[in-house]
Design an enzyme around this catalytic site. Structure first.
Site, mmCIF file in Angstrom:
data_model
loop_
_atom_site.group_PDB
_atom_site.id
_atom_site.type_symbol
_atom_site.label_atom_id
_atom_site.label_comp_id
_atom_site.label_asym_id
_atom_site.label_seq_id
_atom_site.Cartn_x
_atom_site.Cartn_y
_atom_site.Cartn_z
ATOM 1 N N GLU A 168 0.827 -1.204 0.000
ATOM 2 C CA GLU A 168 0.000 0.000 0.000
ATOM 3 C C GLU A 168 0.864 1.258 0.000
ATOM 4 O O GLU A 168 1.813 1.327 0.779
ATOM 5 C CB GLU A 168 -0.923 0.042 1.233
ATOM 6 C CG GLU A 168 -1.971 1.140 1.082
ATOM 7 C CD GLU A 168 -2.913 1.259 2.287
ATOM 8 O OE1 GLU A 168 -2.601 0.743 3.370
ATOM 9 O OE2 GLU A 168 -3.963 1.874 2.121
ATOM 10 N N ALA A 203 2.352 -1.160 10.533
ATOM 11 C CA ALA A 203 1.514 -2.343 10.394
ATOM 12 C C ALA A 203 0.676 -2.169 9.134
ATOM 13 O O ALA A 203 0.367 -1.053 8.741
ATOM 14 C CB ALA A 203 0.611 -2.499 11.609
ATOM 15 N N MET A 204 0.334 -3.308 8.505
ATOM 16 C CA MET A 204 -0.390 -3.240 7.240
ATOM 17 C C MET A 204 -1.455 -4.321 7.183
ATOM 18 O O MET A 204 -1.189 -5.493 7.444
ATOM 19 C CB MET A 204 0.611 -3.382 6.077
ATOM 20 C CG MET A 204 -0.036 -3.474 4.702
ATOM 21 S SD MET A 204 -0.956 -1.962 4.262
ATOM 22 C CE MET A 204 -2.227 -2.661 3.205
ATOM 23 N N GLU A 205 -2.655 -3.906 6.796
ATOM 24 C CA GLU A 205 -3.852 -4.731 6.947
ATOM 25 C C GLU A 205 -4.084 -5.766 5.851
ATOM 26 O O GLU A 205 -5.233 -6.164 5.634
ATOM 27 C CB GLU A 205 -5.073 -3.808 6.996
ATOM 28 C CG GLU A 205 -5.403 -3.079 5.672
ATOM 29 C CD GLU A 205 -4.865 -1.664 5.587
ATOM 30 O OE1 GLU A 205 -3.883 -1.360 6.293
ATOM 31 O OE2 GLU A 205 -5.399 -0.859 4.811
ATOM 32 N N ASN A 206 -3.044 -6.244 5.160
ATOM 33 C CA ASN A 206 -3.250 -7.259 4.116
ATOM 34 C C ASN A 206 -4.330 -8.247 4.542
ATOM 35 O O ASN A 206 -4.301 -8.757 5.652
ATOM 36 C CB ASN A 206 -1.954 -8.025 3.862
ATOM 37 C CG ASN A 206 -0.747 -7.123 3.816
ATOM 38 O OD1 ASN A 206 -0.644 -6.284 2.945
ATOM 39 N ND2 ASN A 206 0.147 -7.271 4.781
ATOM 40 N N HIS A 216 -7.019 -1.520 14.919
ATOM 41 C CA HIS A 216 -7.002 -0.698 13.701
ATOM 42 C C HIS A 216 -6.905 -1.592 12.455
ATOM 43 O O HIS A 216 -7.730 -1.508 11.549
ATOM 44 C CB HIS A 216 -5.802 0.264 13.770
ATOM 45 C CG HIS A 216 -5.621 1.138 12.572
ATOM 46 N ND1 HIS A 216 -5.926 2.479 12.572
ATOM 47 C CD2 HIS A 216 -5.168 0.872 11.315
ATOM 48 C CE1 HIS A 216 -5.676 2.998 11.390
ATOM 49 N NE2 HIS A 216 -5.200 2.034 10.594
ATOM 50 N N GLU A 217 -5.919 -2.483 12.450
ATOM 51 C CA GLU A 217 -5.706 -3.310 11.258
ATOM 52 C C GLU A 217 -6.841 -4.315 11.070
ATOM 53 O O GLU A 217 -7.230 -4.631 9.940
ATOM 54 C CB GLU A 217 -4.357 -4.035 11.342
ATOM 55 C CG GLU A 217 -3.144 -3.122 11.536
ATOM 56 C CD GLU A 217 -3.002 -2.036 10.487
ATOM 57 O OE1 GLU A 217 -3.562 -2.175 9.388
ATOM 58 O OE2 GLU A 217 -2.340 -1.022 10.778
HETATM 59 ZN ZN LIG Z 1 -4.815 1.959 8.538
#
Ligand SMILES: [Zn+2]
Length: 899
Positions: free
Chosen positions: A167, A301-304, A336-337
């Protein structure tokens, strides 16, 4: 996604000296009301004549050579006959592209600046379904974008793993694809990797078989329809901890030996999954959800979808090494994620101009969920700094609307800022309060059901909420999303008989530096602004508002009996600032101890903001703070500490500084003395968080007793690490670093080199980087050119030298002299943004001019936007210190006379 800078904003209520500056986009005024989502009308750069429906992709990474061989077959739907396909690809080579079992082969043309590949076939492809086959070779990066490698130390030597991060626009660095969020498709990944390694992706493994004595092939089940930026792959020596929740396998994936530290995250994820299944009214649609802890590569952090990645210390919790309060951050980021698994992944914004929908919503839900499961954390109250930060940015000339046209990748990247996250969060909170919790949730459920596996715009969300709540949501909310700025509500008490009313009007709230002499003045053409502001009011001690009015231009609100204090923006829930008439302000100042903590925070924050805007005297703010007396709320102190330390920072190199520093010490020391270095018995409340905060600030302000005790505890720690409690490790190490002599500095570097624990290493390196001794600071800077530090730490180490030392010029001169060498190891975003952020450590107009002259910061449109905001930050600081510090020094003299 949470980037590392946003974590500081969202989890630390205080923004040290305003130096942490996230930089956004300039505004474009006069945006027309946004339409609801349509695929054809949604912005983007790729032609919409061809859409992908399914990708089958095979990868074979070379972990030593850091290259990636790949082949993909993409099912495409041709909507109008065309001989040309345009899709995204960057920093890779395409060896061949053919259609329908090699019926035709394409001529391939890569356009590096546009990040596209154009495939031209001899004959037009007929409308309908086709299969496109592409062979390619990509790079495995040493920076955290696309597919990247992470080298990390272990007891058994250095190890290497791979992970991906896309992203907003970096899937195209790993495989050719329609890399825009509106092109949703399913993805089936197959990867060939060494047999000793584990591969994790969005979906569970469907098939795994050896292909050579050393290699195996792992095939993952196909994903549901989703956007390309949500694909994930991680490969390494992993272990996994799992649990079941509502039929979903929840897992924590770590490198070897760390699995048990995932226990808190796993338990939290189980609770959150059930909570969100209920809240959104749509069950989490994948069979598994992994939380993947990366020991490096990127900081946030990344919500994949189905495979959320975290920088390891944002996810793992070791009770022996981490303070109990670290669980707050872990829970919040996880919430959040996980909220993104619905809001963002299941329903996705049509284009990056609506990224606030993802980020504002997830930021709101993280706080709502924390409040639900851990009310004692008082997440809204203690997180109030995030809204203040957004309002500070939003008061400037360079503010941007949270819905913002995005022309290219650099501009999309620049949108991940304080306004997008925290104004978005605050707006949603205000709307929920205005519509009511139940009606708001019903609207969200409608929105989810209507757009699942599809895309949406902000207008779609307002529509769903309007239907559920029967209130004109779009009309209210669009005044906050489609124009920049903070409303200032100006209140004047009026009495008739014994009844009091507050007459209200609104203006735009501005904090602005004089425009630079030469340049264009963005924002100069702005017309007057009007918001629809849900204004609440109540007497001190009120928990619920006694009155609410939707302020459109002018209005009035019932305010009890004549002369009674009345507080607007009750509970600090609204996104606006308030200026009271003098009598109301005085009455409120006197009733300060009666107000709820959130209202005290709100009053103090507005009072200071009015000083910055030139609408209030700094002395009036300082008198208000004097009235705090035995204040015990951490959130209130955080606001005060933030302001006072910013003043000390601004006074650097000026005659006012020693007196100011002494004043802040005398203000904070009694508070610390009540807490002491060690808790007596079991402590409830926020003492465990306020204590290290006060120790740190007092030490930075030169409290010799504190510094001596920190050195004593550090010496004991070197003898026996268990002697220093986890709560104090960060603070003690920092203060020791700040005042380090040669021997102490060497001991910190030695500890960093020896440690195999990611956040421990960064703690020691950043303590060393805090050293105020210029010779040691130079030594730290030189380290950033070697291979010793992981690439992800280089920027923060230089930033620490700039912000902790007394001479940010040392860091800036170093960066200027070595810019190419530093940039060559970092992602392209570093080149555009790093110097702009670094320069906000200055508060002199000449430095703004130097930034304006630094070419790399202005090479892209996203970079120019960020540089313009940094220049304004510097100019505001320069202007403010010249006007405010002399008056503050006068006030201090008088106050000291009073004592
Ligand atoms: Zn976010």
């Amino acid at each position: 996604m949470i980037m590392v800078q946003m974590i500081a904003v969202m989890l630390t209520p205080i923004l040290r000296s305003g130096r942490l500056t996230l930089l956004g986009l300039m505004l474009a005024t006069g945006a027309a009301a946004e339409p609801r989502y349509s695929f054809d009308a949604t912005p983007g750069k790729l032609p919409k004549t061809v859409v992908p429906t399914h990708y089958a992709i095979e990868f074979e990474p070379n972990l030593e050579g850091l290259t990636l061989a790949g082949a993909e077959v993409i099912d495409i739907e041709v909507r109008e006959p065309t001989a040309q396909l345009v899709l995204n690809a960057v920093a890779m080579t395409l060896s061949a592209a053919s259609i329908d079992n090699e019926a035709q082969s394409a001529v391939i043309a890569l356009d590096a600046p546009a990040e596209t590949a154009t495939l031209t076939f001899p004959q037009p492809l007929a409308a309908g379904a086709h299969k496109l086959r592409i062979g390619f070779t990509a790079q495995i990066n040493k920076f955290g974008r696309g597919l990247f490698s992470v080298d990390y130390p272990t007891d058994k030597g250095k190890k290497r793993m791979l992970a991906s991060h896309f992203e907003p626009t970096d899937a195209r660095r790993m495989f050719p694809c329609w890399d825009e969020p509106a092109f949703k498709a399913s993805f089936a990944l197959t990867v060939t990797v060494p047999r000793a390694l584990t591969a994790v992706s969005n979906m569970p493994v469907a098939r795994e078989e050896p292909v050579t004595p050393s290699l195996k092939q792992v095939a993952f089940a196909p994903t549901p329809k989703m956007s390309s930026y949500l694909v994930v792959l991680a490969v390494g020596e992993f272990e996994r901890l799992t649990a079941q929740a509502d039929g979903v396998t929840v897992g924590v994936v770590t490198t070897l030996g760390k699995r048990e530290q995932g226990r808190f995250a796993l338990d939290s994820a189980v609770n959150l999954l059930r909570y969100f299944n209920d809240y959104f009214g749509v069950k989490y649609p994948l069979p598994k959800l992994d939380l993947i802890a990366l020991p490096g590569g990127f900081g946030g952090a990344m919500e994949n979808w189905g495979g959320i990645t975290f920088f390891e210390s944002r996810l793992l919790f070791d009770p022996a090494a981490n303070p109990a309060s670290a669980r707050r951050g872990i829970f919040t980021i996880l919430a959040h994620e996980m909220a993104h698994q619905w809001f963002g992944n299941l329903v996705t914004m049509g284009w990056w101009d609506n990224i606030w929908l993802n980020e504002g919503f997830a930021s709101w839900m993280q706080a709502k969920a924390a409040q639900r499961f851990y009310p004692q954390w008082q997440t809204w109250l203690n997180g109030s700094g995030a809204k203040q930060f957004a309002m500070d940015l939003d008061a400037r000339r360079s503010a941007h609307p949270i819905q913002q046209p995005v022309a290219n990748e650099t501009e999309a990247m620049a949108l991940f800022d304080g306004i997008t996250y925290s104004k978005g969060q605050a707006l949603i909170r205000m709307l929920e309060a205005y519509l009511g919790e139940g009606a708001f949730r019903d609207g969200i459920r409608r929105y989810m059901a209507a757009h699942a596996y599809g895309n949406a715009t902000t207008a779609d969300l307002w529509q769903a909420l309007e239907t559920a709540a029967g209130k004109p949501v779009g009309r209210i909310a669009s005044t906050f999303t489609e124009q920049a700025g903070v409303p200032l509500v100006i209140a004047q008490a009026v009495c008739s008989g014994d009844e009091q009313r507050l007459v209200l009007r609104q203006e735009r709230f501005n904090v602005r530096a004089p425009a630079p002499e030469n340049g264009a003045s963005p924002g100069a053409s702005e017309g007057p602004r009007r918001w629809q502001v849900p204004v609440t009011a109540g007497p001190p001690r009120a928990v619920r508002p006694s009155a609410t009015v939707l302020l459109d231009g002018q209005g009035e609100i019932a305010a009890g009996r004549c002369g009674e204090p009345i507080k607007l923006n009750l509970g600090d829930i609204g996104y606006y600032r308030v200026e009271y008439d003098a009598a109301t302000r005085a009455a409120l100042g006197k009733s300060l101890p009666l107000l709820a903590p959130a209202d005290r925070v709100n009053l103090i924050a507005d009072s200071w903001a009015l000083v910055e805007a030139g609408r209030n005297e700094p002395q009036a703010y300082l008198e208000l703070v004097e009235g705090l007396g035995n204040e015990d709320s951490r959130a209130v102190w955080e606001r005060v500490i933030g302001t006072l330390t910013r003043l000390v920072w601004l006074a650097r190199g000026r005659p006012e500084r020693p007196a100011l520093q002494a004043y802040v010490r005398t203000k904070l020391r009694p508070l610390f003395d009540r807490l002491g270095w060690d808790a007596a018995g079991r402590e409830t409340g926020d003492g465990p968080l306020l204590r290290p905060r006060l120790i740190r600030v007092l030490g930075e302000l030169g409290d010799e007793e504190i510094l001596a005790e920190a050195r004593r505890r550090y010496a004991a720690f070197l003898e026996n690490p268990q002697s220093l409690r986890p709560e104090l490790r960060e603070t003690v190490t920092h203060l020791v670093g700040l005042t380090a002599d040669r021997a102490t500095y060497d001991s910190l570097i030695a500890l960093a080199r020896k440690s195999t624990i990611t956040n421990e290493r960064s703690r020691y390196y950043s303590a060393a980087a805090s050293a105020r001794d210029p010779a040691l600071a130079r030594e730290t800077l030189a380290l950033t050119l070697t291979d010793e530090l992981p690439n992800t730490m280089i920027g923060s180490v230089i930033g620490t030298v700039a912000s902790s030392g007394e001479q940010p010029a040392l860091a800036w001169d170093f960066v200027r002299a070595n810019f190419e060498a530093l940039a060559s190891k970092q992602s392209p975003f570093f080149r555009n943004t790093f110097v702009s952020n670094l320069m906000t450590n200055f508060s002199d107009a000449e430095r703004a001019a130097e930034l304006a002259a630094f070419a790399p910061a202005h090479a892209t449109s996203g970079g120019r936007i960020i540089a313009a905001r940094a220049e304004e930050t510097i100019r505001i600081a320069a202007d403010f210190k010249a006007s405010a510090l002399p008056a503050i020094a006068e006030w201090l003299k008088k106050r000291n006379g009073r004592d």
